[in-house]
Design a protein around this motif. Structure first.
Motif, short mmCIF file in Angstrom:
data_model
loop_
_atom_site.label_atom_id
_atom_site.label_comp_id
_atom_site.label_asym_id
_atom_site.label_seq_id
_atom_site.Cartn_x
_atom_site.Cartn_y
_atom_site.Cartn_z
N ALA A 79 0.61 -1.15 -0.20
CA ALA A 79 -0.04 0.01 0.00
C ALA A 79 0.85 1.19 0.02
O ALA A 79 0.64 2.20 -0.75
CB ALA A 79 -0.89 0.20 1.16
N ARG A 127 1.94 4.16 -3.30
CA ARG A 127 1.87 5.69 -3.27
C ARG A 127 3.29 6.46 -3.33
O ARG A 127 3.19 7.65 -3.31
CB ARG A 127 1.49 6.14 -1.76
CG ARG A 127 0.07 5.88 -1.28
CD ARG A 127 -0.48 6.06 0.08
NE ARG A 127 -1.78 6.23 0.12
CZ ARG A 127 -2.56 7.32 0.62
NH1 ARG A 127 -1.76 8.28 0.69
NH2 ARG A 127 -3.83 7.33 0.63
N GLU A 166 -4.11 -0.69 3.21
CA GLU A 166 -4.62 0.64 2.60
C GLU A 166 -5.26 1.41 3.63
O GLU A 166 -4.86 2.95 3.47
CB GLU A 166 -5.67 0.07 1.52
CG GLU A 166 -4.97 -0.72 0.34
CD GLU A 166 -6.01 -1.04 -0.65
OE1 GLU A 166 -5.68 -1.33 -1.92
OE2 GLU A 166 -7.07 -1.29 -0.28
#
Length: 374
Positions: free
Chosen positions: A22, A26, A366
């Motif tokens: 997760a 990003r 997440e």
């Protein structure tokens, strides 16, 4: 020279790796630190069953659906084989069938169907003497002992995640991470200790969750007379309907539990229900039992294995040859599926406390990363 990261994750089990994915998605620079040379805990000692159907209604079920989608997306990229998909939850008592019918009426029953009578034998001939079965297409199965190392390699190769093995984290005082192999620097940290509650932030954990304990499982790998993969899906049975909360919290489950307490009290007393999944080599993974203690003993009980095999025989009509036996342990809380605590500024502690790590960790990761980084 000290190495610097945006995020340090302590623990390279499925929970830690899910957080790493997760964060990497990003664009964060991530390091995962683990004291073992390779995956050795709950993440590889389970069924590899990404279970959606039967998970507790609400957050756990939604997390399982999202995590299943992530597994389906990353598995081909990581070289992880999906051994089979779908779930048959069988019933051999009318009270169990009533639970399955009630489940179909909930939102969790969408896409599922009840197969009864002659249609059951035609569609699922491996189910001997069952009254009905709930078929769900929503669930996946991977081979855990292969999938977790492949997932770690995928994170290193394709997402630039650094994984440090045989390294113990001694202290976290951001931006400093003190380890047995030197000092790292990180802007944030997530601690994923599995069922080790005596390490980092142990005092805070004990104070916040005094009921936190460990659960021991007995697991079996068995071989049947057939060769090659012989089950097209995972299989559960009546006992599962009073253990998995998506079924067990339905009002109709009370009558089934009452009957099981009369007919199978030993299985209930040992926390036994049936999950059976197939492997590519023709073996099946079968379990399991549940016993709780702060420090579970390391010994398997053949009587417990026999009780598991009794339920297996009641479903499949024959007793298999046991090839391998092993124990698993995981963190357990009686009233929640997972915990997430912010134990210091930009330091989170995340533990799955229900044995649903493979099924829910990607969604949990997440959520944590979104909360931490916005």
């Amino acid at each position: 020279m000290e190495r610097s990261f945006d995020l340090a994750i302590v623990g390279a089990g499925i929970v830690g790796l899910a957080h790493a994915l997760a964060a990497a998605r990003r664009g964060l620079k991530v390091v995962v630190i683990d004291r073992d040379a390779q995956a050795n805990g709950a993440s590889i000692r389970n069924f590899g069953f990404i279970t959606v159907t039967g998970q507790q209604a609400g957050e756990t079920w939604r997390r399982a659906k999202r995590s299943r989608d992530v597994w389906a997306e990353i598995a081909p990229k990581a070289g992880i084989a999906i051994a089979h998909a779908g779930l048959c939850t069988t019933s051999r008592r009318p009270e169990a069938t009533a639970v399955l019918e009630a489940f179909l009426r909930t939102e969790m029953g969408e896409g599922c169907e009840l197969v009864i009578g002659n249609a059951l034998g035609e569609r699922f001939p491996f189910l001997a003497g069952q009254q009905a079965a709930l078929w769900s297409p929503h669930d996946l199965r991977v081979e855990s002992r292969e999938a977790i190392p492949l997932l770690a390699a995928h994170l290193e190769r394709d997402w630039g995640v650094t994984i440090l093995r045989k390294t113990t984290v001694r202290g976290v005082a951001l931006p400093v991470i003190e380890t047995s192999n030197g000092v790292l620097r990180a802007d944030a940290a997530i601690i994923c200790p599995g069922d080790d509650f005596t390490g980092l932030y142990a005092d805070a954990l004990k104070a916040a969750y005094p009921a936190l304990t460990r659960c021991k499982l007995q697991m079996l790998r068995v071989r049947t007379a057939s060769t090659g993969p012989d089950l097209p899906c995972a299989v559960m049975s009546d006992l599962s309907l009073v253990r998995y909360l998506g079924y067990a919290e339905l009002p109709e489950a009370a009558a089934l539990r009452a009957r099981l307490e009369r007919e199978q009290p030993e299985q209930l007393a040992n926390g036994i229900h049936l999950i059976t999944v197939a492997s590519a080599d023709g073996t099946r993974v079968v379990g399991d039992s549940h016993h709780y203690a702060a420090t579970p003993d390391p010994f398997g009980d053949t009587k417990v294995d026999d009780l598991i095999l009794d339920e297996y025989e009641a479903v499949f009509g024959a007793r298999p040859l046991v090839e391998t036996r092993w124990l698993g342990t995981y963190a357990s809380l009686p009233d929640r599926a997972m915990l997430r605590e912010w134990v210091a500024d930009r330091v989170g502690l995340v533990i799955v406390t229900s044995g649903t790590g493979a099924s829910t960790s990607f969604a949990i990761g997440e959520e944590t990363i979104a909360e931490m980084f916005g």
